[in-house]
Design an enzyme around this catalytic site. Structure first.
Site, short mmCIF file in Angstrom:
data_model
loop_
_atom_site.label_atom_id
_atom_site.label_comp_id
_atom_site.label_asym_id
_atom_site.label_seq_id
_atom_site.Cartn_x
_atom_site.Cartn_y
_atom_site.Cartn_z
CD GLN A 178 12.90 0.03 -35.66
OE1 GLN A 178 13.35 0.32 -36.76
NE2 GLN A 178 13.59 0.16 -34.52
CG HIS A 192 10.84 1.03 -41.17
ND1 HIS A 192 11.52 1.85 -40.29
CD2 HIS A 192 11.38 -0.20 -41.01
CE1 HIS A 192 12.44 1.14 -39.65
NE2 HIS A 192 12.36 -0.11 -40.06
CD GLU A 205 14.55 -3.02 -41.22
OE1 GLU A 205 14.63 -3.67 -40.17
OE2 GLU A 205 14.72 -1.79 -41.27
CG HIS A 250 10.47 -4.61 -37.52
ND1 HIS A 250 9.78 -3.69 -38.27
CD2 HIS A 250 11.77 -4.16 -37.49
CE1 HIS A 250 10.59 -2.74 -38.68
NE2 HIS A 250 11.81 -2.99 -38.21
NE ARG A 271 13.32 4.91 -32.34
CZ ARG A 271 13.63 5.88 -33.18
NH1 ARG A 271 12.80 6.90 -33.35
NH2 ARG A 271 14.76 5.84 -33.85
#
Length: 388
Positions: free
Chosen positions: A92, A94, A129, A251, A270
């Site tokens: 996926q 972001h 993240e 990642h 995704r």
């Protein structure tokens, strides 16, 4: 301080044993993937005063601090998790802030419901993240150099992979990566499944650096994400090491237990390794086709013993205390709200509240709190705050 009651998320990729071992509970036989700590509406932590999202909504400035509300709005800007991967997560990426806002507005204008399975942008926020390993941890992060990916694919000796190998030798490198990922994700699914099956058998036979991809194919037979995964760097983290993931970086986590912190968002596009929606055109618009070695972070330890994992994100700051028996209590009062999570031993907060492994507390902004080992051995406590 509020002791938190946290929800375990039973995603299919979760380990059946890692979280129970940490929490000291009996395994249920079912996957236990994530333990959420925070005020995300999907699974807000419980407190003696009620669900944490409702506690914050009732008095944002008191709970979060005026500086946090001014910077991030009347909500906790981060979500803290314990993540236990027993199988590969989806591959996926972001979006960044601008992409998230634009994509959310575009889907809203088209009338796509927020809970629709094919919705890409469920909020207007980005989702940087950080994953810090508690056990040896494996993952995929960012693109390999195309020539390295070409060598990896070529050694499988699968005829149907040869066009990808040739493309990866083209220049410029970003265009080569884009062309190959596009080709992998848009190829005929039956033909791709046959290629993946043959490649997986070769990876199983070769072993060594191919072992992770054979394992991925075992969990996701025939999935084009198996080939896409071979374009990415394979990373092994030792306990205490961490990995930061910014916008547009492809990642996937593969195996292990870690502490994860992120901006409070649910925006995911995704690439594969999932039965969920894959929007190839939108994905290709978001992915950053940049080859780079993944930067493994090790904490910096300034005087005072707080080991900080430095990242460019403002929504969160993760640090760690390893508390020796008999050491003096440390003042960990913060301008904004914080969550303290114990992952080993037993810690004592302000001389009145003890935390064991897997237990956590929410500390409102400005509330004075001290942290010490409870006296029965070294304790490890992670601290989650925002950058203010």
């Amino acid at each position: 301080m509020d002791r938190l009651a946290n929800t375990v998320r039973p995603y299919a990729w979760g380990s059946t044993t890692a979280l129970p071992e940490l929490l000291g509970t009996a395994p249920t036989g079912e996957p236990q993937a994530e333990l959420w700590m925070g005020a995300h509406p999907g699974a807000p932590s419980g407190t003696p005063r009620g669900p944490l999202d409702e506690v914050i909504a009732a008095a944002p400035e008191r709970e979060l601090g005026a500086a946090s509300v001014a910077a991030f709005g009347p909500r906790l800007p981060f979500l803290l998790k314990l993540l236990a991967a027993g199988a590969p997560l989806s591959l996926q990426v972001h979006p960044d802030l601008d992409q998230a806002a634009e994509g959310h507005a575009r889907e809203h204008a088209r009338g796509v419901p927020l809970d629709a399975p094919h919705r890409n942008y469920r909020d207007t926020n980005h989702k940087p993240e950080l994953l810090c390993a508690l056990t040896p941890f494996e993952g995929l992060c960012g693109f390999r150099r195309p020539v390295e990916a070409a060598d990896l694919l070529a050694a499988l000796e699968v005829d149907s992979l040869k066009p990808y190998v040739d493309l990866l030798h083209a220049h410029p490198e970003d265009a080569a990566l884009r062309e190959v990922l596009t080709a992998v994700l848009t190829a005929d699914r039956e033909e791709t499944a046959a290629t993946v099956t043959e490649a997986a058998a070769a990876a199983e036979r070769l072993g060594g650096p191919y072992t992770p991809y054979a394992a991925i194919a075992h969990h996701h037979p025939g999935d084009p994400g198996v080939i896409a995964a071979m374009l990415l760097n394979h990373v092994r983290l030792q306990p205490g090491e961490a990995l930061f993931l910014g916008a547009g970086v492809p990642h996937a986590y593969l195996d292990g237990l870690g502490v994860e912190i992120m901006a409070n968002s649910d925006n995911v596009l995704r690439c594969g390794l999932t039965p969920k929606h894959v929007d190839v055109p939108e994905l290709l618009r978001i992915v950053r086709f940049e080859a780079a070695e993944p930067a493994v972070l090790r904490p910096e330890a300034p005087p005072g013993g707080e080991e900080v994992y430095e990242t460019p994100a403002d929504e969160f700051r993760l640090s760690r205390f390893v508390l020796a028996p008999g050491s003096a209590p440390r003042d960990v009062t913060a301008t904004g709200a914080q969550i303290l999570l114990c992952t080993a031993g037993s810690a004592e907060l302000s001389g009145e509240l003890a935390l064991g492994p897997g237990e956590s507390v929410f500390v409102p902004a400005g509330e004075r709190v001290t942290l010490a080992d409870a006296g029965d051995g070294s304790a490890t406590v992670f601290r989650a705050t925002a950058v203010l």
